[in-house]
Scaffold this motif. Sequence first.
Motif, PDB file in Angstrom:
ATOM      1  N   GLY A 126       0.120  -8.020  -1.185  1.00 20.05           N
ATOM      2  CA  GLY A 126       0.186  -8.277   0.243  1.00 20.05           C
ATOM      3  C   GLY A 126       1.155  -9.406   0.502  1.00 20.05           C
ATOM      4  O   GLY A 126       2.298  -9.392   0.034  1.00 20.05           O
ATOM      5  N   SER A 127       0.697 -10.416   1.226  1.00 17.23           N
ATOM      6  CA  SER A 127       1.565 -11.559   1.525  1.00 17.23           C
ATOM      7  C   SER A 127       1.387 -12.697   0.539  1.00 17.23           C
ATOM      8  O   SER A 127       2.113 -13.692   0.611  1.00 17.23           O
ATOM      9  CB  SER A 127       1.276 -12.068   2.938  1.00 17.23           C
ATOM     10  N   GLU A 128       0.426 -12.573  -0.393  1.00 16.48           N
ATOM     11  CA  GLU A 128       0.135 -13.658  -1.315  1.00 16.48           C
ATOM     12  C   GLU A 128       0.863 -13.453  -2.646  1.00 16.48           C
ATOM     13  O   GLU A 128       0.855 -12.357  -3.210  1.00 16.48           O
ATOM     14  CB  GLU A 128      -1.368 -13.753  -1.564  1.00 16.48           C
ATOM     15  N   ARG A 129       1.479 -14.504  -3.131  1.00 18.96           N
ATOM     16  CA  ARG A 129       2.206 -14.453  -4.393  1.00 18.96           C
ATOM     17  C   ARG A 129       1.222 -14.337  -5.552  1.00 18.96           C
ATOM     18  O   ARG A 129       0.187 -15.001  -5.585  1.00 18.96           O
ATOM     19  CB  ARG A 129       3.055 -15.706  -4.573  1.00 18.96           C
ATOM     20  N   LEU A 130       1.562 -13.451  -6.487  1.00 21.20           N
ATOM     21  CA  LEU A 130       0.693 -13.242  -7.643  1.00 21.20           C
ATOM     22  C   LEU A 130       0.842 -14.406  -8.608  1.00 21.20           C
ATOM     23  O   LEU A 130       1.925 -14.640  -9.160  1.00 21.20           O
ATOM     24  CB  LEU A 130       1.040 -11.923  -8.338  1.00 21.20           C
ATOM     25  N   THR A 131      -0.250 -15.109  -8.784  1.00 19.59           N
ATOM     26  CA  THR A 131      -0.310 -16.229  -9.721  1.00 19.59           C
ATOM     27  C   THR A 131      -1.587 -16.100 -10.529  1.00 19.59           C
ATOM     28  O   THR A 131      -2.493 -15.330 -10.163  1.00 19.59           O
ATOM     29  CB  THR A 131      -0.315 -17.574  -8.969  1.00 19.59           C
TER      30      THR A 131
ATOM     31  N   LEU B 145     -18.381  13.502  -1.526  1.00 18.31           N
ATOM     32  CA  LEU B 145     -19.357  13.301  -2.611  1.00 18.31           C
ATOM     33  C   LEU B 145     -18.688  13.313  -3.983  1.00 18.31           C
ATOM     34  O   LEU B 145     -19.242  12.779  -4.953  1.00 18.31           O
ATOM     35  CB  LEU B 145     -20.426  14.395  -2.540  1.00 18.31           C
ATOM     36  N   LYS B 146     -17.496  13.930  -4.077  1.00 17.97           N
ATOM     37  CA  LYS B 146     -16.798  13.948  -5.357  1.00 17.97           C
ATOM     38  C   LYS B 146     -16.126  12.612  -5.662  1.00 17.97           C
ATOM     39  O   LYS B 146     -15.734  12.368  -6.790  1.00 17.97           O
ATOM     40  CB  LYS B 146     -15.743  15.047  -5.360  1.00 17.97           C
ATOM     41  N   GLY B 147     -15.973  11.796  -4.675  1.00 17.47           N
ATOM     42  CA  GLY B 147     -15.322  10.513  -4.876  1.00 17.47           C
ATOM     43  C   GLY B 147     -14.329  10.230  -3.774  1.00 17.47           C
ATOM     44  O   GLY B 147     -14.468  10.722  -2.647  1.00 17.47           O
ATOM     45  N   PHE B 148     -13.278   9.499  -4.110  1.00 11.68           N
ATOM     46  CA  PHE B 148     -12.284   9.117  -3.110  1.00 11.68           C
ATOM     47  C   PHE B 148     -10.994   8.736  -3.847  1.00 11.68           C
ATOM     48  O   PHE B 148     -10.953   8.607  -5.074  1.00 11.68           O
ATOM     49  CB  PHE B 148     -12.781   7.945  -2.265  1.00 11.68           C
ATOM     50  N   LEU B 149      -9.948   8.547  -3.072  1.00  7.09           N
ATOM     51  CA  LEU B 149      -8.690   8.049  -3.596  1.00  7.09           C
ATOM     52  C   LEU B 149      -8.586   6.560  -3.311  1.00  7.09           C
ATOM     53  O   LEU B 149      -8.748   6.128  -2.163  1.00  7.09           O
ATOM     54  CB  LEU B 149      -7.496   8.765  -2.964  1.00  7.09           C
ATOM     55  N   GLY B 150      -8.342   5.808  -4.367  1.00  8.75           N
ATOM     56  CA  GLY B 150      -8.129   4.380  -4.219  1.00  8.75           C
ATOM     57  C   GLY B 150      -6.656   4.071  -4.417  1.00  8.75           C
ATOM     58  O   GLY B 150      -6.045   4.500  -5.380  1.00  8.75           O
ATOM     59  N   THR B 151      -6.076   3.324  -3.506  1.00 13.15           N
ATOM     60  CA  THR B 151      -4.650   3.014  -3.544  1.00 13.15           C
ATOM     61  C   THR B 151      -4.461   1.510  -3.579  1.00 13.15           C
ATOM     62  O   THR B 151      -5.097   0.769  -2.821  1.00 13.15           O
ATOM     63  CB  THR B 151      -3.927   3.596  -2.320  1.00 13.15           C
ATOM     64  N   PHE B 152      -3.561   1.097  -4.505  1.00 15.57           N
ATOM     65  CA  PHE B 152      -3.258  -0.332  -4.609  1.00 15.57           C
ATOM     66  C   PHE B 152      -1.738  -0.480  -4.623  1.00 15.57           C
ATOM     67  O   PHE B 152      -1.021   0.334  -5.209  1.00 15.57           O
ATOM     68  CB  PHE B 152      -3.857  -0.933  -5.881  1.00 15.57           C
ATOM     69  N   GLU B 153      -1.270  -1.525  -3.996  1.00 15.37           N
ATOM     70  CA  GLU B 153       0.165  -1.709  -3.826  1.00 15.37           C
ATOM     71  C   GLU B 153       0.580  -3.075  -4.339  1.00 15.37           C
ATOM     72  O   GLU B 153      -0.051  -4.093  -4.024  1.00 15.37           O
ATOM     73  CB  GLU B 153       0.544  -1.566  -2.353  1.00 15.37           C
ATOM     74  N   VAL B 154       1.661  -3.089  -5.140  1.00 11.50           N
ATOM     75  CA  VAL B 154       2.263  -4.327  -5.643  1.00 11.50           C
ATOM     76  C   VAL B 154       3.644  -4.447  -5.037  1.00 11.50           C
ATOM     77  O   VAL B 154       4.426  -3.483  -5.058  1.00 11.50           O
ATOM     78  CB  VAL B 154       2.347  -4.315  -7.183  1.00 11.50           C
ATOM     79  N   LEU B 155       3.966  -5.605  -4.502  1.00 21.35           N
ATOM     80  CA  LEU B 155       5.244  -5.822  -3.832  1.00 21.35           C
ATOM     81  C   LEU B 155       6.149  -6.705  -4.677  1.00 21.35           C
ATOM     82  O   LEU B 155       5.674  -7.666  -5.309  1.00 21.35           O
ATOM     83  CB  LEU B 155       5.025  -6.475  -2.459  1.00 21.35           C
ATOM     84  N   VAL B 156       7.433  -6.373  -4.686  1.00 21.00           N
ATOM     85  CA  VAL B 156       8.447  -7.195  -5.354  1.00 21.00           C
ATOM     86  C   VAL B 156       9.304  -7.795  -4.253  1.00 21.00           C
ATOM     87  O   VAL B 156       9.920  -7.076  -3.457  1.00 21.00           O
ATOM     88  CB  VAL B 156       9.303  -6.359  -6.317  1.00 21.00           C
ATOM     89  N   ARG B 157       9.337  -9.129  -4.193  1.00 19.59           N
ATOM     90  CA  ARG B 157      10.036  -9.826  -3.112  1.00 19.59           C
ATOM     91  C   ARG B 157      11.207 -10.640  -3.645  1.00 19.59           C
ATOM     92  O   ARG B 157      11.187 -11.106  -4.800  1.00 19.59           O
ATOM     93  CB  ARG B 157       9.063 -10.759  -2.359  1.00 19.59           C
ATOM     94  N   ASP B 158      12.201 -10.790  -2.802  1.00 16.84           N
ATOM     95  CA  ASP B 158      13.350 -11.625  -3.130  1.00 16.84           C
ATOM     96  C   ASP B 158      12.912 -13.085  -3.222  1.00 16.84           C
ATOM     97  O   ASP B 158      12.196 -13.579  -2.345  1.00 16.84           O
ATOM     98  CB  ASP B 158      14.442 -11.468  -2.073  1.00 16.84           C
ATOM     99  N   HIS B 159      13.364 -13.734  -4.297  1.00 16.34           N
ATOM    100  CA  HIS B 159      12.909 -15.103  -4.526  1.00 16.34           C
ATOM    101  C   HIS B 159      13.408 -16.048  -3.446  1.00 16.34           C
ATOM    102  O   HIS B 159      12.723 -17.023  -3.091  1.00 16.34           O
ATOM    103  CB  HIS B 159      13.383 -15.579  -5.903  1.00 16.34           C
ATOM    104  N   GLY B 160      14.579 -15.769  -2.909  1.00 16.23           N
ATOM    105  CA  GLY B 160      15.127 -16.687  -1.912  1.00 16.23           C
ATOM    106  C   GLY B 160      14.639 -16.418  -0.513  1.00 16.23           C
ATOM    107  O   GLY B 160      14.312 -17.356   0.235  1.00 16.23           O
ATOM    108  N   THR B 161      14.544 -15.154  -0.116  1.00 15.96           N
ATOM    109  CA  THR B 161      14.203 -14.807   1.264  1.00 15.96           C
ATOM    110  C   THR B 161      12.782 -14.307   1.435  1.00 15.96           C
ATOM    111  O   THR B 161      12.304 -14.181   2.566  1.00 15.96           O
ATOM    112  CB  THR B 161      15.161 -13.714   1.766  1.00 15.96           C
TER     113      THR B 161
END
Length: 786
Positions: free
Chosen positions: A522-527, A563-579
Amino acid sequence: MAFEICFSVAMLFSLWLAAECDDLPFEVHQVECRDHYVWAVVELAFAGEDVHFEAVDETGIHPITEEYAAMCGYTASVLPLSGLVELRSSYFSCHTENKDGVFKLNFNLLVTHDGHLVRYNFNKTCTPAAAWSPREITCEVNYMEVSLRNEVTCSSVKMADDWNDALRAPYTSAVSDWQVVFQRAGEQSMPMNVSEARKQGYWFDLMDERLVFRTPYGQPDSFSTEMSGVPVEVVHATLFSRQSWVVIMVDLVAACSMDEGSYDNGYIMWDIPDMLHPLVSGIYDTQVNVGVNGKLEEQPVAEQRGYMVEKHNATVMISIPYNAEGGYRKSLHLMGDLYEYYVFHLYVEQISMDEDDVNTRLRFQKTLATPLLPRPVFTENRTVLEDRVFTVYLGDVPEDVKLTAVQLNGHMYIVPFINSSGHTITEVVHDNHTHDYTVQVPFDHHVVTEQFSREDEAIKHMLDINFTLTVLPENEHFYHHTSVYALTDASPPEFEANCSETGIIFKMDHRPFDYLWFISIGSERLTPELAAEHKYNMRNDSQSLVLEVPLFTDGYQYKDFSLKGFLGTFEVLVRDHGTSDVQTQVTKSCPFSPKEFIACSTDGMMTVMVDLSWVVALGGIPARTNLADKYCGPKEADDTRALFSFPLNSCGSIIKLGKEYVTYENVVFSTKTQALKYPSDSSNIQGVKLQCTYALAGLHRLFSVYKFDSDTEGVGQIVHPAQSPEVQQEPIGFNEVLQTPGPAVRHTRPFVKQPPSQHIRVSSLVKNLPKGTRGATQLQVRYNGL
């Protein structure tokens, strides 16, 4: 005073002795009759370099040593460039049978095979196609030979006085036996008979129709001089005999060019004098023919090959292109560099006509070689950037040089490459006796190094190539080095995403320039701190980053609930270090089938699949269960589970408002356990408690409109009743409930249509609570099903 040379001598031979040895295999040797000699070759691979020849006649076997060959008219050579062992034998050699112009020669070849000396026999019978000239002179590489016809018209040219003086002594001292004197620089040797001359290495022979004189080079009685600026070795012998009152004198002169040859501007050049010797005068016409390897070429062929014969004053200059057909080429590695040289076995015929129309035919066998010539190979970068493959061309490699290994950025690979190496090499052979190689290495091959070029603002792919080349057959190695690079746009890192039973796993291999970007959820940097807070499993080392995202942790989105379940979606973002702009996003959707789940969406929908095994155990049916509002039943149900999906503010849900959080709560009832109404003390509910909790800070509207809007998903809980059979077996306290934060579940319409109301800010509602209860009291609001 002139002397008339008129004699006829016959020498009778009966020559044949069959040596006891094996016949030479026909596929490894060749024997030909040439114009004035027999030519025999044997493959070097069969004979080896330690090879010897023997001449065979009726008197026995005669080893052809170096000294004996020069005296008796044999030339034996090992020719490694052509891969042959060669023997040239004059028709007038010592052990040739000559009968009525038919020459028979018999030889043995001695080789060593497996440590044993083996003798092979070969022979040849020849009849020269062309008639002999009155005077034949042969300048071989190891001897000079003169043969004269026994009947020669007396010369019409008056001899000079010094010539007469030179002949006076042999004339006055002549006896019946044949004698010889040698003349040089105005001096002459003491007369000696022919047998004594043979002991000194000279050979005189009276054949059926010709007189033969042969001598090795460098004899004590020969001398060096210059004819028209060309160094010449001369032997002047006078053979004489008194027959009754007549003295027969034969003047024998052999003059051979000793020019070593030269190299200039791509040509090998060799000079011969136009006139053999001052004693041979009156020459008015000279014809020169040129060839190689013992064969003369026709004039058109010689011109096509670039052979040139030019006469400058009294010198004949012969020029041959260094790489002309008929020569032999050899590569040589010397002091780290590659050189080449060319060898020509030149064959020249010079025919001179004197005033009496008597011609002299002079034949030269001369081996000429160029100096060492630089022979660099070259490389050419033929990389096409769009292909993302390094393509390096190694060209102009001589045919006797092979590529045996390639070092790529320090990694050694033996040629040919194996198919699984990831890179390829191809070879192309050309008609000009060269070949080339093309090496291809993908940019993403592990041997290719990369770095970010700040100057070019691009990724620089670099490949250092060291070719190992081997000169054959010596197997001498030398190296050719080149470096290539390519610039490509700096691409963000790429993730590999895979599903697991408990979540989604993202993996990224590190690159040297990955510092140009950073990863965010999302908007939080992965640390490491963020991963710990959201309960992600993160491993980050020098090689790669691995992020395991368990199901129901922050950041998931869910859809397609059943009842069979669901689809789970996860997103990882790659951002420009400067902007901080998003450059790429990696989205992975995976199917999950947990036993039960709850999802609290940002648009105010609660979706929950509940395990109702305890209801079944009490005789209930999951399909007949309902929420607090008895008219809100499950969307789907099977034997043990029920799926509910409803707006938070419907189906009898209550809201509990705290200082920082708001909780929406409902209950799944069974007809076997259902209360008449929702009790005020929810801890005593005989059903499954469903809760969605949201942070107040993320809610935009509350109690104002029925459109729910939250910045984040809520935290869901499923609390089973304490008296259910499952709980009795495995007690679960209130603080040990299933707590599953979920992503947005967006519906196009609510389950229950409700009238609009005024907009009321939550902060105002909390502000109006009685003092002393704002932090400790929960505000409960009942939403009855409509």
